[in-house]
Design an enzyme around this catalytic site. Structure first.
Site, PDB file in Angstrom:
ATOM      1  N   ARG A  60      34.980  90.753  79.744  1.00 35.08           N
ATOM      2  CA  ARG A  60      34.406  89.988  78.633  1.00 35.08           C
ATOM      3  C   ARG A  60      33.503  90.880  77.786  1.00 35.08           C
ATOM      4  O   ARG A  60      33.141  91.979  78.186  1.00 35.08           O
ATOM      5  CB  ARG A  60      33.578  88.809  79.180  1.00 35.08           C
ATOM      6  CG  ARG A  60      34.417  87.704  79.774  1.00 35.08           C
ATOM      7  CD  ARG A  60      33.571  86.655  80.475  1.00 35.08           C
ATOM      8  NE  ARG A  60      32.937  87.175  81.676  1.00 35.08           N
ATOM      9  CZ  ARG A  60      32.092  86.492  82.447  1.00 35.08           C
ATOM     10  NH1 ARG A  60      31.773  85.249  82.131  1.00 35.08           N
ATOM     11  NH2 ARG A  60      31.574  87.034  83.522  1.00 35.08           N
ATOM     12  N   LYS A  92      27.256  90.749  81.774  1.00 41.61           N
ATOM     13  CA  LYS A  92      26.777  90.825  83.159  1.00 41.61           C
ATOM     14  C   LYS A  92      25.468  91.597  83.244  1.00 41.61           C
ATOM     15  O   LYS A  92      25.091  92.329  82.322  1.00 41.61           O
ATOM     16  CB  LYS A  92      27.830  91.535  84.032  1.00 41.61           C
ATOM     17  CG  LYS A  92      29.133  90.776  84.158  1.00 41.61           C
ATOM     18  CD  LYS A  92      28.971  89.415  84.766  1.00 41.61           C
ATOM     19  CE  LYS A  92      28.862  89.475  86.275  1.00 41.61           C
ATOM     20  NZ  LYS A  92      28.852  88.113  86.858  1.00 41.61           N
ATOM     21  N   TYR A 110      23.768  87.428  81.386  1.00 41.33           N
ATOM     22  CA  TYR A 110      23.658  86.826  82.717  1.00 41.33           C
ATOM     23  C   TYR A 110      22.915  87.825  83.608  1.00 41.33           C
ATOM     24  O   TYR A 110      23.260  89.002  83.633  1.00 41.33           O
ATOM     25  CB  TYR A 110      25.046  86.587  83.331  1.00 41.33           C
ATOM     26  CG  TYR A 110      25.790  85.403  82.772  1.00 41.33           C
ATOM     27  CD1 TYR A 110      25.248  84.120  82.815  1.00 41.33           C
ATOM     28  CD2 TYR A 110      27.054  85.551  82.204  1.00 41.33           C
ATOM     29  CE1 TYR A 110      25.933  83.026  82.305  1.00 41.33           C
ATOM     30  CE2 TYR A 110      27.753  84.458  81.691  1.00 41.33           C
ATOM     31  CZ  TYR A 110      27.183  83.201  81.745  1.00 41.33           C
ATOM     32  OH  TYR A 110      27.859  82.124  81.243  1.00 41.33           O
TER      33      TYR A 110
END
Ligand SMILES: NC(=O)c1ccc[n+]([C@@H]2O[C@H](COP(=O)([O-])OP(=O)(O)OC[C@H]3O[C@@H](n4cnc5c(N)ncnc54)[C@H](O)[C@@H]3O)[C@@H](O)[C@H]2O)c1
Length: 374
Positions: A15, A74, A93
């Site tokens: 992503r 991430k 995240y």
């Protein structure tokens, strides 16, 4: 504001934190967007597509060294720790309650770290986690149908049946976002669907939104034991916020399931809801216990990066725009949901659960921003 888009280097992560459509929105608001070369490749977005929006393409060093706001998907991995620095807001995240080395790296660097997963609305929704639950729920039903096929080791049953042949039975444990989305796709495939839930209010809501097309049953140990013996596919979709998933499916219950049935434990990222669950990867997603195929991939949305990237950036963009337009301090003052996202600022931990998890000092966000509002 100068906004950097870093390329993800964590294995199996395809992503990217911003689409070209999002880049254009930010450029049109007068921001300077720098995208690391190749950052969008895993989601099929070329450097040229970003450049066409007015964003610049830069090297990894340029992006990390020049960004005032750095967007990622991430958490930074160890090789990225030396790049963390004060004067930068990192929005990604993070999941640092379970990651002490990263927590310390963030604190020591002086960076401001805002976590997608702790942005929380007044009604306790987690808007930046929800789209990944939608994706995972939908994938879970697809995985169930796929692994029921004989060549995949399953019973050899078509989930939807055909005219004159009964469809398969899907039991979803937990009727939240994952459970609802799993049910929608299972219904679409023609399966007979039961959702086991603990919240009567939630069941009333599901009854209404799914127009009575699923059986809604109060979840209990006895009920789970009965339901799973009948099921062709069981989907684990429970969540107890802030806690490990409860082990609702015992080894005995798994033993009682049909040979070749499929158990898809979406809750595996919280430890899994069966005694027989352990995390798997997309490279090797399934294993068998007592004849039951277990699919326990901990990052299911990673399998469909095009969809996941778009779904994620749809929900992050308004927060990115607010931080870029107003600066973090003012953006947080205007929106308490975003304030919940701030985990670390100026070397202090401003999210209580993270401080508690690592026995480090907690400083309320208002105390820090009162001193150093951006
Ligand atoms: N594997 C992945 O890639 C992936 C991706 C996204 C989410 N998840 C995980 O999926 C799980 C579900 O997420 P969600 O967003 O749907 O959460 P959610 O909060 O929307 O839903 C959880 C539901 O479980 C219900 N529940 C709690 N205890 C129960 C019990 N004993 N029996 C039946 N129902 C019970 C709750 O009432 C709630 O409705 C979480 O563990 C989440 O972390 C995994």
């Amino acid at each position: 504001m100068r906004i950097g888009i870093a390329r993800e280097i964590k294995p199996q992560e395809y992503r990217v934190a911003l689409t070209p459509a999002g880049a254009l929105e930010l450029v049109q608001r007068g921001h300077d967007v720098v995208v690391e070369s190749g950052a969008g490749a895993g989601s099929q977005f070329t450097d040229e597509a970003y450049a066409a929006t007015g964003a610049r393409i830069g090297s990894v060093d340029e992006v990390w060294e020049s960004a005032e706001l750095l967007l990622k998907v991430k958490e930074p991995i160890a090789s990225e720790y030396p790049r963390l620095r004060s004067g930068m807001v990192l929005f990604t995240y993070l999941h640092i309650a379970a990651d002490e080395p990263l927590t310390r790296a963030l604190v020591e660097s002086g960076i401001t770290a805002v976590a997608y997963e702790t942005v929380e609305t007044d009604d306790r929704r987690l808007p930046l986690l929800a789209p990944m639950s939608e994706v995972a729920g939908r994938l879970a039903a697809q995985a169930g149908a796929h692994y029921l096929e004989k060549p995949k080791g399953g019973r050899g049953l078509l989930l939807g049946g055909v005219a004159g042949v009964a469809p398969g039975k899907v039991v979803v444990i937990g009727g939240g976002i994952v459970g609802y989305n799993a049910a929608v796709i299972a219904l679409g495939l023609g399966a007979q669907v039961t959702i086991l839930e603990r919240s009567v209010d939630r069941m009333r809501h599901l009854e209404e939104t799914l127009h009575g097309r699923v059986s809604l049953v109060m979840s209990s140990t006895l009920q789970i034991a009965e339901s799973v013996t009948e099921a062709d596919v069981v989907i684990g979709a429970v969540l107890i916020p802030g806690a490990l998933a409860p082990k609702l499916l015992t080894r005995e219950m798994v033993k009682g399931m049909k040979e070749g049935s499929v158990f898809c434990d979406v809750a595996i990222d919280q430890g899994g809801c069966a005694e027989t669950s352990h995390a798997t990867t997309h490279d090797d997603p399934v294993y068998e216990v007592d004849g039951v195929i277990h699919y326990c991939v901990a990052n299911m949305p990673g399998a469909v990066p095009i969809t996941s990237t778009k779904a994620l950036t749809n929900v992050t963009l308004p927060y990115v725009e607010a931080i870029a337009d107003f600066g973090l301090g003012a953006a947080v003052a205007r929106d308490r949901a975003l304030a919940g996202g701030v985990n670390v600022i100026d070397g202090r931990i401003t999210y209580e659960a993270v401080a508690e998890a690592h026995r480090l000092e907690y400083t309320p966000l208002d105390d820090v921003l009162g001193v150093s509002a951006v």
